[in-house]
Design a protein around this motif. Structure first.
Motif, PDB file in Angstrom:
ATOM      1  N   MET A  10       0.688  -1.229   0.251  1.00 24.07           N
ATOM      2  CA  MET A  10      -0.022   0.107   0.018  1.00 24.07           C
ATOM      3  C   MET A  10       0.879   1.330  -0.010  1.00 24.07           C
ATOM      4  SD  MET A  10      -3.454  -0.414  -0.239  1.00 24.07           S
ATOM      5  CE  MET A  10      -3.525   1.147   0.455  1.00 24.07           C
ATOM      6  N   GLY A  11       1.976   1.099   0.486  1.00 27.48           N
ATOM      7  CA  GLY A  11       2.588   2.485   0.862  1.00 27.48           C
ATOM      8  C   GLY A  11       3.360   2.513  -0.368  1.00 27.48           C
ATOM      9  N   ASP A  12       3.666   1.862  -1.400  1.00 23.58           N
ATOM     10  CA  ASP A  12       4.245   2.105  -2.435  1.00 23.58           C
ATOM     11  C   ASP A  12       3.513   2.900  -3.584  1.00 23.58           C
ATOM     12  OD1 ASP A  12       6.610   0.381  -1.969  1.00 23.58           O
ATOM     13  OD2 ASP A  12       5.493  -1.155  -2.519  1.00 23.58           O
ATOM     14  N   TYR A  13       2.221   3.163  -3.668  1.00 20.27           N
ATOM     15  CA  TYR A  13       1.664   3.978  -4.426  1.00 20.27           C
ATOM     16  C   TYR A  13       1.928   5.249  -4.494  1.00 20.27           C
ATOM     17  CZ  TYR A  13      -1.666  -0.367  -4.686  1.00 20.27           C
ATOM     18  OH  TYR A  13      -2.394  -1.526  -4.449  1.00 20.27           O
ATOM     19  N   LEU A  14       2.171   5.853  -3.345  1.00 20.68           N
ATOM     20  CA  LEU A  14       2.888   7.108  -3.444  1.00 20.68           C
ATOM     21  C   LEU A  14       4.043   7.403  -4.051  1.00 20.68           C
ATOM     22  CD1 LEU A  14       2.005  10.262  -2.581  1.00 20.68           C
ATOM     23  CD2 LEU A  14       3.189   9.716  -0.197  1.00 20.68           C
TER      24      LEU A  14
END
Length: 519
Positions: A10-14
């Motif tokens: 989830m944290g990779d999207y940004l």
């Protein structure tokens, strides 16, 4: 070397979209200030580094008590990168309620908006787990800006897996110990993936969600925007006039609940707004009266998509698509009373008390299973086992299904009224009353009765300047409903009690009625 998980976390999207669209606005505030993807990613990295320096590790819990703001979402995004767990708190809670939830969650840090600093100072002496209090604004020993200044702009090297718990959300239960819903990275990823398809997004969206950041809907929708590289408008709280202004000034879509749509429709000058760039309204959280939906379709001239599901625990379950709305407008108005058909990637059934599928047209309980279901309730194995049985999630929602597969809500099992042995589903009565001229909102509840067991009582609010003859309204009900479903009493109230998500609090109406405040 960075230790990557074997999947996109989830944290990779940004991070990915900061590279793809560095100068595109990620967030826009009410006053028009914009924060680019590059800027937000840098700030989130600095925050994550500062949190790590202050002891936050994978699995640490970080509580947030504030109105919606860019910093609120930055804290969520930082926890995604660190594998920590965010604990967003309903900002309408009393000090005592906040104290109870913090004791249950045991966070190591509390981020708080300036208007809630007094609450924080009042409750923290009784919450031993919180090591650091950080204020987004206001006079505090440690401010958000000061914390950001402590950190370095470097991507965290933390492996995050789908089974890791990303969010701890407290349900709005009325009795007993608050239930803390454990939401995993996999649940959130699945919910976002389902929304991407079912919400009919288009390239280059600029959207606003009125679902607050402390609610899973607000989190999932906004994080879904981040995943796709969209721009999100962030308003502190829903305001009808501000929302209407932005709808005519660049927004391509909104997520609203029916009570909010009603308030936007009632805004002065709504007929003069240019909605030509506005693409869609996604609505949910409560059924929308068909008459109001027809009015909204005429005024806004955009696509409408209705979303239904017990999102905090069970994700999205059904959707009434924009094509379904067009069918309704073209001569099948009964569809406007539906919550649509089951979404993809989710198995949905309607069952009886023995978990047997009911026949077409019969009322039963909605149950579902998917990857977008909670991991369970924190430290509540019995309640978890009751809600998640044999892999199927149960929220207590009642519905019937027609031959085409469309679901029609019959209410919640706890809201069902039993009058003289007859089961009465409030939504059927609410739909009839909502069609009556002058009625703005309606909520139907049961009142204890010595003879019948329960009788039907309807609470209504009126449009500005409107009046209503309650006996004439009951006569209108008699024309469309069986006699036992007609309200024994219609009570006009100045406003409905609402929770922070815009849902009418029927429990409050029942309690006040039983206490004799509505006579």
């Amino acid at each position: 070397m960075r230790a990557y998980a074997p999947m996109i976390a989830m944290g990779d999207y940004l991070r990915i979209n900061a590279r793809r669209f560095p100068d595109r606005p990620c967030f826009v505030e009410a006053g028009g200030a914009a924060f680019s993807y590059r800027e937000v990613n840098s700030r989130v990295n600095r925050l994550a580094d500062a949190l790590t320096s202050r002891g936050v590790r994978k699995g640490s819990r970080i509580a947030i008590l504030a109105v919606d703001c860019v910093a609120f979402y930055e804290v969520i995004l930082a926890t995604l990168k660190l594998g920590a767990t965010y604990v967003p708190l309903n900002n309408r809670l009393t000090d005592a309620e906040v104290r109870t939830l913090l004791r249950r969650a045991e966070p190591s840090m509390l981020f708080v908006g300036g208007r809630y600093l007094d609450t924080a100072h009042a409750v923290l002496p009784d919450v031993g787990s919180v090591d650091h209090l950080v204020a987004f604004d206001g006079d505090a020993e440690l401010t958000y800006d000061a914390l950001l200044a402590e950190g370095a702009d470097a991507e965290p090297e933390v492996r995050v897996d789908d089974t890791d718990i990303v969010g701890l959300a407290f349900t709005s239960g009325t009795t007993g110990l608050p239930k803390a819903v454990m939401q995993s990275h996999g649940m959130l990823k699945s919910l976002i993936g389902i929304q991407e398809v079912e919400y009919e997004y288009l390239p280059g969206e600029f959207r606003y969600t009125a679902s607050p950041a402390f609610h899973i809907s607000g989190q999932a929708i906004t994080l879904g925007h981040v995943k796709r590289g969209y721009t999100t408008l962030v308003l502190p709280q829903f305001n009808a006039a501000t929302t209407l202004s932005w709808m005519g000034a660049g927004l391509t879509g909104c997520f609203l609940v029916p009570t909010m749509i009603r308030r936007v429709l009632d805004e002065p000058g709504v007929a003069d707004v240019d909605f030509s760039r506005f693409r869609s309204i996604i609505y949910g959280a409560a059924p929308m009266p068909p008459a109001m939906l027809r009015e909204a379709m005429d005024v806004f001239g955009c696509r409408f998509i209705q979303a239904f599901g017990a999102s905090t625990e069970g994700g999205l379950q059904t959707v009434l698509t924009s094509a379904d709305h067009l069918r309704a407008a073209a001569g099948e108005p009964h569809l406007l009373g539906s919550v649509g058909r089951p979404v993809g990637a989710v198995d949905v059934r309607i069952v009886d008390a023995d978990d047997n599928d009911v026949n077409v047209g019969e009322v039963g309980e909605i149950i579902s299973r998917s990857d977008a279901v909670m991991s369970g309730y924190l430290e509540m194995p019995e309640q978890t086992a009751h809600t998640l049985r044999d892999g199927w999630f149960r929220a207590g929602d009642l519905a019937r299904q027609d031959a085409e597969g469309f679901f029609y809500l019959a209410g919640r099992s706890k809201d069902m009224i039993i009058r003289g042995g007859e089961n009465i589903y409030p939504i059927e009565i609410e739909t009839v009353i909502a069609e009556y001229v002058g009625v703005s909102n309606v909520a139907v509840v049961g009142r204890p009765d010595d003879y019948w067991g329960e009788v039907v009582v309807a609470f209504v609010t009126l449009h500005d300047g409107a009046g209503v003859d309650t006996e004439a309204l009951r006569a209108h009900c008699r024309e469309h409903l069986a006699a036992y479903k007609v309200p024994a009493e219609v009570v006009v109230v100045p406003e409905m009690p609402l929770n922070a998500s815009g849902k009418i609090l029927k429990r409050t109406l029942r309690d006040e009625m039983v206490a004799g405040r509505h006579r």
